[in-house]
Structure formats: structure tokens, C-alpha cells
Design a protein around this motif. Structure first.
Motif, short mmCIF file in Angstrom:
data_model
loop_
_atom_site.label_atom_id
_atom_site.label_comp_id
_atom_site.label_asym_id
_atom_site.label_seq_id
_atom_site.Cartn_x
_atom_site.Cartn_y
_atom_site.Cartn_z
N SER A 96 0.82 -1.20 0.00
CA SER A 96 0.00 0.00 0.00
C SER A 96 0.86 1.26 0.00
O SER A 96 2.05 1.23 0.35
CB SER A 96 -0.92 0.00 1.22
OG SER A 96 -0.16 0.07 2.41
N ARG A 97 0.25 2.37 -0.40
CA ARG A 97 0.98 3.63 -0.48
C ARG A 97 1.44 4.09 0.89
O ARG A 97 2.53 4.64 1.04
CB ARG A 97 0.08 4.69 -1.12
CG ARG A 97 0.77 6.04 -1.30
CD ARG A 97 -0.13 7.02 -2.04
NE ARG A 97 -0.44 6.51 -3.38
CZ ARG A 97 -1.23 7.17 -4.23
NH1 ARG A 97 -1.80 8.31 -3.88
NH2 ARG A 97 -1.46 6.67 -5.43
N SER A 98 0.64 3.84 1.94
CA SER A 98 1.01 4.26 3.29
C SER A 98 2.27 3.54 3.77
O SER A 98 3.13 4.13 4.43
CB SER A 98 -0.14 4.01 4.26
OG SER A 98 -0.47 2.63 4.30
N LYS A 99 2.39 2.24 3.43
CA LYS A 99 3.58 1.49 3.82
C LYS A 99 4.82 1.98 3.08
O LYS A 99 5.92 2.03 3.64
CB LYS A 99 3.38 0.00 3.56
CG LYS A 99 2.40 -0.67 4.52
CD LYS A 99 2.35 -2.17 4.29
CE LYS A 99 1.42 -2.84 5.29
NZ LYS A 99 1.37 -4.32 5.09
N TYR A 128 5.31 5.08 2.04
CA TYR A 128 5.68 6.34 2.68
C TYR A 128 6.38 6.09 4.02
O TYR A 128 7.33 6.79 4.39
CB TYR A 128 4.45 7.21 2.88
CG TYR A 128 3.88 7.78 1.60
CD1 TYR A 128 4.71 7.99 0.50
CD2 TYR A 128 2.53 8.08 1.49
CE1 TYR A 128 4.19 8.50 -0.68
CE2 TYR A 128 2.01 8.60 0.31
CZ TYR A 128 2.84 8.80 -0.78
OH TYR A 128 2.34 9.31 -1.94
N ALA A 129 5.88 5.08 4.75
CA ALA A 129 6.49 4.76 6.04
C ALA A 129 7.93 4.27 5.85
O ALA A 129 8.84 4.66 6.60
CB ALA A 129 5.67 3.71 6.76
#
Length: 280
Positions: free
Chosen positions: A2-5, A7-8
Motif C-alpha cells: 500500500s501507499r502508506s507502507k 511512505y512509512a
């Protein structure tokens, strides 16, 4: 992914670079250099020199002795001091925690310099008590083995208190009340409730104090220079000395120092697991 991972992970990239560049890379290089002979070939020469030379064995022994003595005295004083601070009112507790926190960072060359000003041969307290006719410090030599232990104990105490305070906050007054209602006294409360709960934290703090004093370099160097044979001082002299530079031997000594700390942490882990099993 996912995009959030993503970015993380990108956010962790600077931290990963920092850890790799300033921790992992020097560690790997130190281990590699320790297995190099003076001619640059792979060899166990440096480790053979360490464990066959009484001088380096004495350095290991002296470092262990000063670490064990200073950590033992510091943990006893810190256990009493930490409990006393935890019993203060909220306002007084905050003030003492602030003072202890600031003191815990006062070490190294500034700490040695302060002790020299106060308790050196021409220190403030030394001259003051001498003028008053009191020989309190006449037999005390700051630049001796005893003086070095005193300074180590001084910077270990506030550090230990800061580590122990969260453990003391875990003691609840309801447990003491329950012990009293069941006919127990202060002694039985501490034997059956207080000490078993505090023991894992105290042992863990003691191990950290051992590692902290084992690796202390600046304080000992500023206070006694090369007068006393300590492992960190020998490592420093071998990589930044004025006469003989032996980086391969210094790397091997660094590996030995790291292994001693790892063994101490391993023993601490075994003891902590046993204590927790007994409490359960």
C-alpha cells in the motif's frame, strides 16, 4: 504494497542510512580489522597477543573490577535514592527528577575537570579543609584507583536513579494496604511483594551500569591519563597514541570489550527470565 507502507519505509530510510553508516559499518570494519595481522593478512595474531600478554589481561581485569565495584555501589545508593524520590510529593518529585536527569548527563571531561577543581591536590575543598585544620582529604588522592572509582560511582548514581524510577512507580499503595490487612508488616511486604517486583528492574539497571562503566573513556583519560591500565584507555592509545599505532590490535580489543558486554547482557536476560518465571 500500500501507499502508506511505502511512505512509512521512505520515512525510515534516513534512519536506516544513519544506523548503517555510523553503527553497522564501523562494527563490521572493526571485526574485519581485528582478524588482520600487522602485515595485512588474515590471522588470529591480535587475539593471541591479547590473551597471552599479561599487560592486556590486566587491562581487562582492571576494567571489570572498576565496573563491578562502581556499579554495585551505585545500584545500592540509587535503589535507596530512587525509592525516596518516588515517595515525594508530585511537585518535589518533578524537581528531583529534573535535577537527577541533568546530573545524569554530566560526565566525561567536564566531570573529571570539576572533580579536579574541587578535590584535586590544589582543589577548593582540599585547600579549604586544610586551612581549617581538618585532614579529611589528606589521605585521599583523586588521581589514584580509589579516586577513579569515586568518580565512576558519581556519574553512575543519577543514571541508575533515572532507570529505576519507572520501576518504583509500578509499586502500588494498594498492595501495602492489602499486606497490612492480612497481618503483614513492612519487612514481610518488602520480602514477598516489593523486592520481587523491583528485582528485575534492579538487575537490568545493574547490567546497564556495568556496560556503561566498561566503555567509559573520556572521564578516565581526563583524570588519570595512561597512569592506570584500563581497556578503553588501551584502545584509545593504540589508535591515537603518540608512539605506536596498532589499529588491528585496537580493533581486537574493541571486539573483546563488546563480547564482555554481550555476555553481561546475555546473563542478565537469563536471570530476568528466571525471575519472571518464578513470579508467574
Amino acid at each position: 504494497m500500500s501507499r502508506s507502507k511505502v511512505y512509512a519505509l521512505l520515512g525510515l530510510l534516513p534512519f536506516a542510512i544513519l544506523i548503517t553508516g555510523f553503527l553497522l559499518a564501523p562494527l563490521v570494519n572493526m571485526i574485519y580489522q581485528s582478524f588482520q595481522s600487522n602485515e595485512g593478512t588474515f590471522s588470529l595474531e591480535q587475539y593471541i597477543n591479547i590473551f597471552s600478554d599479561p599487560f592486556y589481561l590486566q587491562a581487562i581485569k582492571n576494567s571489570l573490577m572498576i565496573s563491578i565495584i562502581s556499579a554495585t555501589v551505585a545500584i545500592v545508593i540509587a535503589a535507596i535514592g530512587g525509592y525516596s524520590i518516588s515517595r515525594l510529593s508530585n511537585r518535589e518529585n518533578k524537581v528531583m527528577v529534573m535535577i537527577t536527569n541533568m546530573t545524569s548527563y554530566f560526565e566525561g571531561i567536564p566531570l573529571a575537570f570539576s572533580f579536579i577543581i574541587l578535590l584535586g591536590n590544589n582543589g577548593l575543598f582540599t585547600l579549604l579543609f586544610s586551612q581549617l585544620g581538618l585532614d579529611i582529604f589528606s589521605q585521599f588522592n583523586l588521581y589514584s584507583w580509589i579516586g577513579l572509582i569515586v568518580v565512576y560511582i558519581y556519574f553512575q548514581i543519577p543514571f541508575a536513579i533515572m532507570l529505576l524510577l519507572p520501576t518504583y512507580q509500578g509499586l502500588k499503595m494498594e498492595w501495602r494496604y492489602a499486606s497490612n490487612l492480612l497481618g503483614g508488616n513492612s519487612f514481610s511486604y518488602w520480602v514477598h511483594i516489593g523486592i520481587p517486583i523491583l528485582l528485575p528492574g534492579i538487575i537490568g539497571t545493574y547490567t546497564i551500569l556495568l556496560a556503561n562503566s566498561l566503555g567509559a573513556y573520556a572521564t578516565a583519560y581526563a583524570l588519570v591519563g595512561s597512569t592506570y591500565n584500563l581497556l578503553p584507555l588501551q584502545i584509545g592509545s593504540l589508535i591515537a597514541g603518540d608512539v605506536f599505532l596498532q589499529p588491528h590490535l585496537a580493533s581486537a580489543l574493541g571486539v573483546v570489550l563488546a563480547l564482555i558486554m554481550i555476555v553481561a547482557l546475555w546473563i542478565n536476560g537469563r536471570v530476568m527470565r528466571k525471575i519472571r518465571r518464578d513470579l508467574d
